[in-house]
Write a protein that holds these residues in place. Structure first.
Motif, PDB file in Angstrom:
ATOM      1  N   ILE A 113      -8.627   1.288   1.201  1.00 31.49           N
ATOM      2  CA  ILE A 113      -8.206   2.214   0.148  1.00 31.49           C
ATOM      3  C   ILE A 113      -7.045   1.535  -0.577  1.00 31.49           C
ATOM      4  CG2 ILE A 113      -7.545   4.579  -0.409  1.00 31.49           C
ATOM      5  CD1 ILE A 113     -10.224   4.333   1.012  1.00 31.49           C
ATOM      6  N   TYR A 114      -7.347   0.712  -1.546  1.00 30.81           N
ATOM      7  CA  TYR A 114      -6.330  -0.134  -2.176  1.00 30.81           C
ATOM      8  C   TYR A 114      -5.268   0.666  -2.911  1.00 30.81           C
ATOM      9  CZ  TYR A 114      -9.485  -4.030  -1.181  1.00 30.81           C
ATOM     10  OH  TYR A 114     -10.278  -4.965  -0.551  1.00 30.81           O
ATOM     11  N   LYS A 149      -5.750 -15.570  -8.086  1.00 28.13           N
ATOM     12  CA  LYS A 149      -4.538 -15.317  -7.306  1.00 28.13           C
ATOM     13  C   LYS A 149      -3.304 -15.138  -8.189  1.00 28.13           C
ATOM     14  CE  LYS A 149      -6.686 -15.590  -3.409  1.00 28.13           C
ATOM     15  NZ  LYS A 149      -6.911 -14.381  -2.579  1.00 28.13           N
ATOM     16  N   ASP A 150      -3.371 -15.627  -9.421  1.00 27.78           N
ATOM     17  CA  ASP A 150      -2.220 -15.464 -10.319  1.00 27.78           C
ATOM     18  C   ASP A 150      -2.028 -14.014 -10.751  1.00 27.78           C
ATOM     19  OD1 ASP A 150      -1.760 -18.186 -10.169  1.00 27.78           O
ATOM     20  OD2 ASP A 150      -2.907 -18.642 -11.987  1.00 27.78           O
ATOM     21  N   ASP A 151      -3.047 -13.190 -10.550  1.00 31.10           N
ATOM     22  CA  ASP A 151      -2.944 -11.782 -10.921  1.00 31.10           C
ATOM     23  C   ASP A 151      -2.181 -10.965  -9.878  1.00 31.10           C
ATOM     24  OD1 ASP A 151      -4.347 -12.264 -13.230  1.00 31.10           O
ATOM     25  OD2 ASP A 151      -6.294 -11.800 -12.332  1.00 31.10           O
ATOM     26  N   PHE A 152      -1.930 -11.563  -8.716  1.00 31.74           N
ATOM     27  CA  PHE A 152      -1.184 -10.866  -7.675  1.00 31.74           C
ATOM     28  C   PHE A 152       0.315 -10.942  -7.963  1.00 31.74           C
ATOM     29  CE2 PHE A 152      -4.944 -11.950  -4.910  1.00 31.74           C
ATOM     30  CZ  PHE A 152      -5.358 -10.639  -4.744  1.00 31.74           C
ATOM     31  N   SER A 153       1.021  -9.895  -7.573  1.00 29.55           N
ATOM     32  CA  SER A 153       2.469  -9.878  -7.728  1.00 29.55           C
ATOM     33  C   SER A 153       3.037  -8.779  -6.845  1.00 29.55           C
ATOM     34  CB  SER A 153       2.865  -9.640  -9.191  1.00 29.55           C
ATOM     35  OG  SER A 153       4.264  -9.685  -9.353  1.00 29.55           O
ATOM     36  N   SER A 154       4.348  -8.785  -6.684  1.00 30.96           N
ATOM     37  CA  SER A 154       5.033  -7.727  -5.951  1.00 30.96           C
ATOM     38  C   SER A 154       5.695  -6.794  -6.958  1.00 30.96           C
ATOM     39  CB  SER A 154       6.086  -8.323  -5.011  1.00 30.96           C
ATOM     40  OG  SER A 154       6.801  -7.300  -4.354  1.00 30.96           O
ATOM     41  N   TYR A 155       5.598  -5.483  -6.718  1.00 29.22           N
ATOM     42  CA  TYR A 155       6.123  -4.495  -7.657  1.00 29.22           C
ATOM     43  C   TYR A 155       7.104  -3.565  -6.942  1.00 29.22           C
ATOM     44  CZ  TYR A 155       2.234  -6.056 -10.568  1.00 29.22           C
ATOM     45  OH  TYR A 155       1.369  -6.815 -11.292  1.00 29.22           O
ATOM     46  N   SER A 162       5.969  -3.263  -3.088  1.00 36.77           N
ATOM     47  CA  SER A 162       4.647  -3.597  -2.574  1.00 36.77           C
ATOM     48  C   SER A 162       4.670  -4.993  -1.958  1.00 36.77           C
ATOM     49  CB  SER A 162       3.616  -3.529  -3.698  1.00 36.77           C
ATOM     50  OG  SER A 162       3.858  -4.582  -4.629  1.00 36.77           O
ATOM     51  N   SER A 163       3.562  -5.389  -1.371  1.00 37.50           N
ATOM     52  CA  SER A 163       3.454  -6.753  -0.870  1.00 37.50           C
ATOM     53  C   SER A 163       3.266  -7.708  -2.053  1.00 37.50           C
ATOM     54  CB  SER A 163       2.271  -6.870   0.088  1.00 37.50           C
ATOM     55  OG  SER A 163       1.040  -6.855  -0.630  1.00 37.50           O
ATOM     56  N   LYS A 164       3.232  -8.993  -1.762  1.00 37.09           N
ATOM     57  CA  LYS A 164       3.062  -9.985  -2.822  1.00 37.09           C
ATOM     58  C   LYS A 164       1.616 -10.077  -3.293  1.00 37.09           C
ATOM     59  CE  LYS A 164       6.942 -12.867  -1.324  1.00 37.09           C
ATOM     60  NZ  LYS A 164       7.367 -14.226  -0.858  1.00 37.09           N
ATOM     61  N   GLU A 165       0.710  -9.410  -2.596  1.00 32.96           N
ATOM     62  CA  GLU A 165      -0.713  -9.431  -2.966  1.00 32.96           C
ATOM     63  C   GLU A 165      -1.116  -8.068  -3.537  1.00 32.96           C
ATOM     64  OE1 GLU A 165      -2.913 -10.708   0.430  1.00 32.96           O
ATOM     65  OE2 GLU A 165      -2.298 -12.804   0.212  1.00 32.96           O
ATOM     66  N   ALA A 166      -0.367  -7.625  -4.532  1.00 32.76           N
ATOM     67  CA  ALA A 166      -0.657  -6.359  -5.210  1.00 32.76           C
ATOM     68  C   ALA A 166      -0.993  -6.630  -6.666  1.00 32.76           C
ATOM     69  CB  ALA A 166       0.540  -5.418  -5.103  1.00 32.76           C
ATOM     70  N   TRP A 167      -1.684  -5.690  -7.276  1.00 32.57           N
ATOM     71  CA  TRP A 167      -2.052  -5.806  -8.693  1.00 32.57           C
ATOM     72  C   TRP A 167      -2.061  -4.406  -9.301  1.00 32.57           C
ATOM     73  CZ3 TRP A 167      -5.307  -5.735  -4.648  1.00 32.57           C
ATOM     74  CH2 TRP A 167      -6.468  -4.954  -4.708  1.00 32.57           C
ATOM     75  N   LEU A 168      -2.174  -4.343 -10.624  1.00 28.25           N
ATOM     76  CA  LEU A 168      -2.074  -3.075 -11.336  1.00 28.25           C
ATOM     77  C   LEU A 168      -3.428  -2.619 -11.855  1.00 28.25           C
ATOM     78  CD1 LEU A 168       1.180  -3.537 -13.467  1.00 28.25           C
ATOM     79  CD2 LEU A 168       0.933  -2.445 -11.230  1.00 28.25           C
ATOM     80  N   LEU A 211     -13.655  -0.800  -6.175  1.00 30.22           N
ATOM     81  CA  LEU A 211     -12.364  -1.485  -6.188  1.00 30.22           C
ATOM     82  C   LEU A 211     -12.422  -2.742  -5.326  1.00 30.22           C
ATOM     83  CD1 LEU A 211      -9.893   1.535  -5.802  1.00 30.22           C
ATOM     84  CD2 LEU A 211     -10.660   0.416  -7.897  1.00 30.22           C
ATOM     85  N   SER A 212     -11.886  -3.812  -5.852  1.00 35.24           N
ATOM     86  CA  SER A 212     -11.816  -5.073  -5.111  1.00 35.24           C
ATOM     87  C   SER A 212     -10.646  -5.886  -5.664  1.00 35.24           C
ATOM     88  CB  SER A 212     -13.117  -5.866  -5.242  1.00 35.24           C
ATOM     89  OG  SER A 212     -13.368  -6.195  -6.602  1.00 35.24           O
ATOM     90  N   PRO A 213     -10.024  -6.722  -4.832  1.00 35.05           N
ATOM     91  CA  PRO A 213      -8.899  -7.541  -5.308  1.00 35.05           C
ATOM     92  C   PRO A 213      -9.349  -8.514  -6.381  1.00 35.05           C
ATOM     93  CG  PRO A 213      -8.988  -7.476  -2.900  1.00 35.05           C
ATOM     94  CD  PRO A 213     -10.263  -6.887  -3.395  1.00 35.05           C
ATOM     95  N   PRO A 214      -8.466  -8.887  -7.304  1.00 32.63           N
ATOM     96  CA  PRO A 214      -8.820  -9.862  -8.343  1.00 32.63           C
ATOM     97  C   PRO A 214      -9.109 -11.235  -7.727  1.00 32.63           C
ATOM     98  CG  PRO A 214      -6.471  -9.374  -8.391  1.00 32.63           C
ATOM     99  CD  PRO A 214      -7.083  -8.403  -7.449  1.00 32.63           C
ATOM    100  N   SER A 215     -10.038 -11.940  -8.333  1.00 33.96           N
ATOM    101  CA  SER A 215     -10.401 -13.268  -7.827  1.00 33.96           C
ATOM    102  C   SER A 215      -9.335 -14.306  -8.152  1.00 33.96           C
ATOM    103  CB  SER A 215     -11.751 -13.696  -8.423  1.00 33.96           C
ATOM    104  OG  SER A 215     -11.707 -13.658  -9.846  1.00 33.96           O
TER     105      SER A 215
END
Length: 454
Positions: A203-204, A279-285, A255-261, A273-277
Motif C-alpha cells: 500500500i504505497y 531511480k532519479d524520480d525517487f526522493s525524500s520528502y 519519508s524514506s529516500k525511495e519515495a515519489w509523488l 500503483l508501482s514504483p517509478p522505473s
C-alpha cells in the motif's frame, strides 16, 4: 483589561471596533457572559490548571466523538472517537465556531484545525491570525485533497484540491503543503485473503516511517521509533517568508529516500500503483514540522478586514479590489477609546503542521494511547501546551518499540552467529564441561581406591 499573575500578563479587549459592509465602522462592548468566560480561561492558562484546547468545529471539519445526525442519515457515526477520548482525558476541549461572526476565545493554549474543506472569509482568517498573535498555538492536520465517493459506490472516487484560504496564511508564516500524495516503497504491507488471491500487497500511499527518518532530538519525540501515515502530503519551508532569527523550524519526520509523488490525476487503487522505473524520480520528502518563535501577522500591512453582517462572505477578488481600512480609534460619549487592535507581531507561539488528517482516525490510533501513532499525536499536543515532561514519560509506555534498522550485512552476520557459531560454541562448551566432570570423577575415584587406603 489587563490580567497579571506573577510575571505573566494577558490583555482582554472590552470594546472593539470593526467594519461592516454598507453600514460602515461600528463598535460594541464585550458581552458580560463572554467576558466572564474569557477572564476564567485567561486565569486558568496563567496559573497552569485545567488547560483548555480549542477545536475548530465548522468549515467542514470532522466532528469529535459520535455524529448522531450522520448515524440517523445512514452515514459514518464518527471516526475520531479514540482521538476525542484520549484528548479529553487530559484537556478541556472547547468547540470553536467562526461562522456567524463567532470568535476564538481568549486564553486558549492551543487551537486544533483538522481537515477544513469550506472556504474561510477574510475576517475568519483574521481571527485565526490574531489568535496566533496572542500566543495561541495552532495544530493543523490538513489534507491536500477531498475524497468524494461516487453515488451508489460505483466508479472511481474524485480527489479535488481543497482550497480554504488557509494556505496563504501558513505560507506567510513560513510553511506550505503541496497538492500531492507521497508514495513510498517503505509502506504498509497488506495480506489479502485467499479469496482475493493471497500473497502480499504494498500500500504505497500508506508510508511506514522508520526510526532513521524520525527526528528524536526534541524531548517530546524521544522513543518514537516508527509511524504509519495514510494519504500524506509533502511540506516545504518558505524560507523567504521566515526570519530564521525569530522562528525555528524543526522537521519531525520525513519519508524514506525511495519515495515519489502522485499529483494531478489521483488513483489510489493498489493494483495500479508501482514504483517509478527511473531511480532519479525517487526522493525524500518532509512530512511534519514544528515552527516556534514570534510570527508576523498576515494582516500587518493589510489592515482589519470587514466583518460580514449576515451576508455571504466577500470573495478574495473583491477584497483585493477594495482596500481595507486600517484599525481606527473611535471615541464614545464617555470619552473611552474603542479600537479593533491589530497585533502585528505574535507572542512566542508554536505551529504544528501535518499534511495528513488520517492519522487521527480510529483505525490509526488505539484506545489505550500506547501505539506509536497515538503517542506521537498526544506528545505533540502536550508540547503545544508546555507539557514536555508528560510527553517524555508517555513515550516509555509504547506497545510497539521496534529495534533499530540494520544493514543487510549486519543481518547476515547476526543470522550466521545464531545459526552456526552459537550452536558450535555451545557444543564446545558442553564438551569442555563433560571432560572436566569426567576428569574430576576419575580423580575422586582414584582418591578413594584401595591402593590409596593401603
Amino acid at each position: 483589561m489587563v490580567v497579571k499573575y506573577k510575571d505573566k500578563t494577558q490583555s482582554l479587549p472590552l470594546i472593539s471596533a470593526f467594519d461592516l459592509p454598507i453600514i460602515g465602522t461600528t463598535y460594541q462592548m464585550t458581552d458580560p457572559r463572554t467576558l466572564e468566560t474569557g477572564i476564567t480561561a485567561i486565569m486558568e492558562k496563567m496559573i497552569g490548571i485545567n488547560k483548555s484546547i480549542g477545536y475548530l468545529a465548522d468549515h467542514g471539519t470532522p466532528s469529535l466523538g459520535q455524529n448522531r445526525m450522520a448515524m440517523m442519515q445512514g452515514g459514518q457515526p464518527g471516526r475520531m472517537q479514540v482521538f476525542h477520548q484520549l484528548l479529553s482525558s487530559r484537556y478541556d476541549i472547547k468547540p470553536v465556531s467562526l461562522e456567524d461572526n463567532g470568535d476564538i476565545p481568549q486564553g486558549l493554549n492551543c487551537l486544533i484545525i483538522v481537515k477544513p474543506t469550506q472556504k474561510f472569509s477574510e475576517y475568519e482568517l483574521f481571527q485565526i491570525d490574531q489568535a496566533l498573535m496572542r500566543g495561541t498555538n495552532i495544530a493543523f492536520f490538513g489534507d491536500a485533497f477531498e475524497e468524494i465517493m461516487p453515488r451508489g459506490g460505483m466508479g472511481m472516487p474524485q480527489f479535488p484540491v481543497i482550497d480554504t484560504g488557509l494556505a496563504k496564511l501558513f505560507t506567510h508564516y513560513g510553511i506550505s503543503m503541496k497538492p500531492a500524495y507521497v508514495l513510498d516503497t517503505s509502506s504498509y504491507k497488506h495480506n489479502p485473503g485467499q479469496a482475493q488471491g493471497g500473497g502480499q500487497q504494498d500500500i504505497y500511499f500508506a508510508p511506514v516511517i522508520k526510526e532513521k527518518t524520525i527526528n528524536l532530538t526534541p524531548p517530546y519525540m524521544k522513543n518514537i521509533k516508527g509511524l504509519v501515515a495514510m494519504q500524506i502530503s509533502p511540506l516545504f519551508l518558505e524560507d523567504q517568508n521566515m526570519d530564521s532569527e525569530k522562528v525555528t523550524a524543526t522537521r519531525l519526520f520525513s519519508s524514506s529516500k525511495e519515495a515519489w509523488l502522485m499529483q494531478g490525476t489521483i488513483n489510489l487503487n493498489p493494483m495500479f500503483l508501482s514504483p517509478p522505473s527511473n531511480k532519479d524520480d525517487f526522493s525524500s520528502y518532509d512530512l511534519s514540522y514544528m515552527l516556534e518563535g514570534t510570527f508576523p501577522s498576515y494582516f500587518a500591512d493589510k489592515g482589519v478586514p470587514e466583518k460580514s453582517a449576515g451576508e455571504a462572505d466577500i470573495s478574495e477578488t473583491e477584497n483585493d479590489s477594495q482596500p481595507r481600512k486600517p484599525a481606527q480609534e473611535i471615541k464614545t460619549s464617555s470619552g473611552t477609546v474603542a479600537e479593533n487592535r491589530l497585533i502585528k507581531t505574535s507572542k512566542p507561539a508554536k505551529i504544528f503542521f501535518l499534511g495528513c488528517s488520517q492519522m487521527l482516525q480510529d483505525n490509526m490510533m488505539d484506545p489505550q494511547g500506547r501505539s506509536t501513532n497515538a503517542t506521537f499525536i498526544l506528545n505533540v499536543l502536550d508540547h503545544l501546551n508546555d507539557e514536555d515532561e508528560i510527553a517524555y514519560l508517555r513515550s516509555k509506555e509504547q506497545s510497539l518499540n521496534p529495534v533499530g534498522q540494520l544493514t543487510p550485512l549486519t543481518k547476515t552476520l547476526i543470522k550466521g552467529w545464531n545459526i552456526a557459531i552459537l550452536p558450535c560454541f555451545t557444543a564446545i562448551l558442553g564438551l569442555a564441561v563433560w571432560i572436566r566432570r569426567n576428569a574430576r570423577k576419575k580423580a575422586i575415584t582414584k582418591m578413594f581406591s584401595d591402593e590409596n587406603f593401603e
